[in-house]
Design an enzyme around this catalytic site. Structure first.
Site, PDB file in Angstrom:
ATOM      1  N   ASP A 184       1.130  -1.223  -0.091  1.00 30.76           N
ATOM      2  CA  ASP A 184       0.353  -0.276   0.243  1.00 30.76           C
ATOM      3  C   ASP A 184       0.857   1.082   0.178  1.00 30.76           C
ATOM      4  O   ASP A 184       1.672   1.455   0.743  1.00 30.76           O
ATOM      5  CB  ASP A 184      -1.030  -0.308   1.133  1.00 30.76           C
ATOM      6  CG  ASP A 184      -2.252   1.004   1.744  1.00 30.76           C
ATOM      7  OD1 ASP A 184      -2.737   0.900   0.819  1.00 30.76           O
ATOM      8  OD2 ASP A 184      -1.265   2.331   1.818  1.00 30.76           O
ATOM      9  N   ASN A 238      -2.372  13.467  -3.087  1.00 33.27           N
ATOM     10  CA  ASN A 238      -2.989  13.039  -4.573  1.00 33.27           C
ATOM     11  C   ASN A 238      -4.373  14.644  -4.238  1.00 33.27           C
ATOM     12  O   ASN A 238      -4.081  15.568  -4.660  1.00 33.27           O
ATOM     13  CB  ASN A 238      -4.386  12.226  -4.423  1.00 33.27           C
ATOM     14  CG  ASN A 238      -4.537  11.149  -6.024  1.00 33.27           C
ATOM     15  OD1 ASN A 238      -3.685  12.309  -6.711  1.00 33.27           O
ATOM     16  ND2 ASN A 238      -6.417  11.856  -6.115  1.00 33.27           N
ATOM     17  N   HIS A 278      -4.715  15.018  -9.127  1.00 31.42           N
ATOM     18  CA  HIS A 278      -4.476  13.931  -8.967  1.00 31.42           C
ATOM     19  C   HIS A 278      -3.373  13.317 -10.654  1.00 31.42           C
ATOM     20  O   HIS A 278      -3.140  12.159 -10.494  1.00 31.42           O
ATOM     21  CB  HIS A 278      -5.759  14.037 -10.480  1.00 31.42           C
ATOM     22  CG  HIS A 278      -7.356  13.800  -9.804  1.00 31.42           C
ATOM     23  ND1 HIS A 278      -7.255  12.216  -8.160  1.00 31.42           N
ATOM     24  CD2 HIS A 278      -8.034  14.124  -9.256  1.00 31.42           C
ATOM     25  CE1 HIS A 278      -8.340  13.083  -7.776  1.00 31.42           C
ATOM     26  NE2 HIS A 278      -8.814  13.985  -8.409  1.00 31.42           N
ATOM     27  N   ASP A 309      -1.567  10.637  -9.927  1.00 31.64           N
ATOM     28  CA  ASP A 309      -1.094   9.385 -11.488  1.00 31.64           C
ATOM     29  C   ASP A 309       0.284   8.983 -11.339  1.00 31.64           C
ATOM     30  O   ASP A 309       0.834   7.459 -12.182  1.00 31.64           O
ATOM     31  CB  ASP A 309      -1.964   9.533 -12.495  1.00 31.64           C
ATOM     32  CG  ASP A 309      -3.326   9.417 -12.292  1.00 31.64           C
ATOM     33  OD1 ASP A 309      -3.904   9.129 -11.351  1.00 31.64           O
ATOM     34  OD2 ASP A 309      -3.521  10.019 -13.593  1.00 31.64           O
ATOM     35  N   GLU A 333      -4.252   2.502  -4.862  1.00 28.55           N
ATOM     36  CA  GLU A 333      -3.180   3.219  -4.472  1.00 28.55           C
ATOM     37  C   GLU A 333      -2.189   1.771  -3.866  1.00 28.55           C
ATOM     38  O   GLU A 333      -1.226   1.524  -3.080  1.00 28.55           O
ATOM     39  CB  GLU A 333      -2.610   4.483  -3.465  1.00 28.55           C
ATOM     40  CG  GLU A 333      -3.537   3.569  -2.244  1.00 28.55           C
ATOM     41  CD  GLU A 333      -5.089   4.214  -2.046  1.00 28.55           C
ATOM     42  OE1 GLU A 333      -5.385   4.654  -1.142  1.00 28.55           O
ATOM     43  OE2 GLU A 333      -5.652   4.246  -3.085  1.00 28.55           O
TER      44      GLU A 333
END
Length: 277
Positions: free
Chosen positions: A142, A150, A155, A159, A187
């Protein structure tokens, strides 16, 4: 026509029946009774109807065989063209199907193998480990504090961080045989390690943590990892393993993140120390 010549040469006559009449007279003009001679002109052998018929039949046969040979040649050529076309289309279809399979098995954002492929591979890996009586390891990974990252950076950068994490997991998996990394969802990522001892599996997981911390962990997006490694038996269930590893992952989260926690198993229960920051 009257002539004083003792001989007379007739021109060539066509084939057929003829009558030649000869009449003579003396110097006083007295004529004699005409002499009649019937004769037939026969055509040479090469002008015979039978030969002409045979020649015509031979020419027809030659033309027919020539036409058949030409047709056969054209059909063979067309067959070769069609065969080549079918081969090319089959190869193109096979390549397209292979590409579709790759696309179907890949996560669009990170390029890692996706959850669909993970489900199939994990079930197969566990079954094969039972057959071979060899250990297998499952890691759930994780990305720590990703939601905050984020929200703070947007975003697009989020990403990019997911891709950076995926690239690191894929690079490490490429260094070891029978190892594959997957995007599990959001994630979260997963790694399957076949034929590996519990202690080596812990070392592998620790390497993932330390490498991620060095590469992109300064802003808190480190890795927490849950791990289970053992030689399975026929009663082991793929979903039960995932649940066990998920519990170990949450234990790593509760232990402060940026660390590895191991589901209780032989040789690995003490390998749970957090990674130095």
């Amino acid at each position: 026509a009257w002539t004083a010549d003792a001989t007379r040469v007739l021109p060539p006559l066509p084939r057929g029946r003829y009558r030649l009449e000869i009449e003579g007279r003396n110097a006083l003009g007295v004529t004699a009774e005409p002499v009649r001679l019937d004769f037939e002109v026969i055509a040479p052998w090469w002008h015979s109807r039978m030969l002409q018929l045979l020649v015509a039949l031979a020419i027809a046969a030659l033309l027919s065989s020539g036409v058949l040979a030409l047709r056969s040649m054209l059909l063979k050529r067309r067959y070769r063209v069609l065969e080549q076309l079918v081969h090319e289309r089959t190869a193109a279809l096979s390549a397209a199907n292979h590409q579709l399979t790759l696309l179907a098995d890949r996560d669009g954002l990170t390029g890692l193998l996706n959850r669909r492929r993970f489900d199939a591979d994990w079930s197969e890996a566990l079954t094969q480990a039972v057959i071979d009586s060899r250990p297998v390891a499952l890691l759930l990974v994780d990305l720590d504090h990703f939601k905050q990252y984020n929200d703070r950076h947007g975003h697009l950068l989020g990403d990019e961080r997911l891709r950076a994490c995926a690239d690191w997991l894929a690079a490490q998996a490429a260094h070891r045989p029978a190892t594959a990394a997957y995007r599990y969802g959001g994630e979260e990522f997963a790694t399957i390690l076949r034929d590996i001892s519990p202690s080596d599996a812990v070392i592998y997981a620790q390497t993932l943590c330390t490498g991620a911390a060095d590469r992109f962990g300064l802003d808190g997006t480190t890795l927490s990892i849950g791990l289970r490694c053992a030689v399975p038996d026929g009663s082991d269930d793929p979903l039960r393993w995932i649940a066990d590893v998920d519990d170990a992952l949450y234990a790593a989260k509760h232990a402060g993140r940026n660390c590895v926690r191991v589901h209780p198993c032989e040789e690995a229960t003490d390998a749970v120390a957090p990674v130095a920051k």
